[in-house]
Write an enzyme that holds these catalytic residues in place. Structure first.
Site, short mmCIF file in Angstrom:
data_model
loop_
_atom_site.label_atom_id
_atom_site.label_comp_id
_atom_site.label_asym_id
_atom_site.label_seq_id
_atom_site.Cartn_x
_atom_site.Cartn_y
_atom_site.Cartn_z
CG HIS A 1 -10.97 86.54 14.00
ND1 HIS A 1 -11.52 86.70 15.25
CD2 HIS A 1 -10.92 85.21 13.76
CE1 HIS A 1 -11.78 85.49 15.75
NE2 HIS A 1 -11.43 84.58 14.87
CB SER B 1 -17.38 75.66 18.60
OG SER B 1 -17.32 76.76 19.48
C1 PEP Z 1 -11.75 81.37 15.38
O1 PEP Z 1 -10.95 81.86 16.13
O2 PEP Z 1 -11.78 81.78 14.23
C2 PEP Z 1 -12.64 80.32 15.88
C3 PEP Z 1 -13.57 79.87 15.08
O3 PEP Z 1 -12.44 79.86 17.15
P1 PEP Z 1 -13.06 78.52 17.84
O4 PEP Z 1 -12.80 77.40 16.87
O5 PEP Z 1 -12.30 78.37 19.11
O6 PEP Z 1 -14.52 78.76 18.04
#
Ligand code: PEP
Length: 252
Positions: free
Chosen positions: A95, A213
């Site tokens: 990640h 997001s």
């Molecule tokens: C993630 O943590 O993998 C992510 C995409 O976070 P968010 O949806 O909050 O952007």
């Protein structure tokens, strides 16, 4: 041919009672959903209790990271053996928060992916460029290098059990989503990359998630793209109603 796949990454959120409340609510909203793989990734401390609630459920369990050794003097680490023991079917590796906050590189990501596969856990391998890299016109090059490094040593057979998540760093937790066209461009590149490296069978069945997001309001536009097979959801997975809406929207 590729089944929609929606995963929620809870990151460093939720105590055990909070995690149980969320997962019980999710079971109520999503039990009986078919034609979509639904996955939640709670923090390590909540994996075992959440696994008990998920027994017999369509919702699968993932961890957010692991170490590659099976056991030993590695203070603070969790092994794939331990994750398999508590019932994890998947584990996120690489990640962008691991890469950018904790300095993890693609070599480490590949070692983790290989160790997970050995223990019957499917790695969800994350790749994605920063805003500076995109603005320099280097997004495809950077992500291609991350794929090369993070999947090093894997066979075509291994790849049948690997999930890829494209998460542009500039879209994670920022409220800025890549447009469906921007995401599709990268997903098509990733599928082509897999085609060249592992052949058509692997490439055509490879599940490639978008992350950054994702919300109930943008999931359908993203899923309408040919090479987007699902989503890795951060913030919007912390509330049962929004995650359930994303799952239902992602199914089409
Ligand atoms: C993630 O943590 O993998 C992510 C995409 O976070 P968010 O949806 O909050 O952007």
């Amino acid at each position: 041919m590729r089944r929609p796949f929606i995963a929620g990454n809870w990151k460093m959120h939720k105590t055990v009672p909070q995690a149980l409340e969320l997962v019980e609510e999710l079971r109520g909203l999503l039990e009986g959903e078919e034609g979509v793989e639904i996955v939640v990734a709670p923090p390590f401390t909540a994996l075992y209790p959440v696994a008990q609630v998920l027994k017999g459920s369509v919702i699968k369990l993932a961890a957010q990271d692991c170490f590659w050794e099976e056991e030993g003097a590695f203070t603070g680490e969790i092994s794939p053996v331990m994750l398999a023991d508590v019932g994890c079917a998947y584990c996120i590796v690489g990640h962008s928060e691991r890469r950018h906050i904790f300095g993890e590189g693609s070599r480490e990501v590949a070692r983790k992916a290989r160790a997970l596969l050995t223990h019957g856990i499917s790695p969800i391998v994350c790749v994605g460029e920063t805003l500076e890299e995109r603005e320099r016109g280097e997004a495809l090059k950077v992500v291609g290098e991350q794929m090369e490094g993070s999947l090093a040593g894997l066979s075509g057979e291994d790849m049948a059990r690997v999930i890829i998540a494209y998460e542009p760093v500039w879209a994670i937790g920022t409220g800025k989503t890549a447009t469906p066209q921007q995401a599709q461009e990268m997903h098509a590149f990733l599928r082509q990359w897999a085609w060249e490296k592992f052949g058509g069978d692997v490439a055509s069945t490879l599940t490639i998630l978008y992350g950054g997001s994702v919300k109930p309001g943008n999931i359908q536009g993203l899923m309408a793209m040919e090479d987007i097979d699902g989503a890795l959801v951060g913030g919007a997975s912390l509330r049962a109603s929004s995650f359930a809406q994303i799952v239902k929207g992602g199914k089409g």
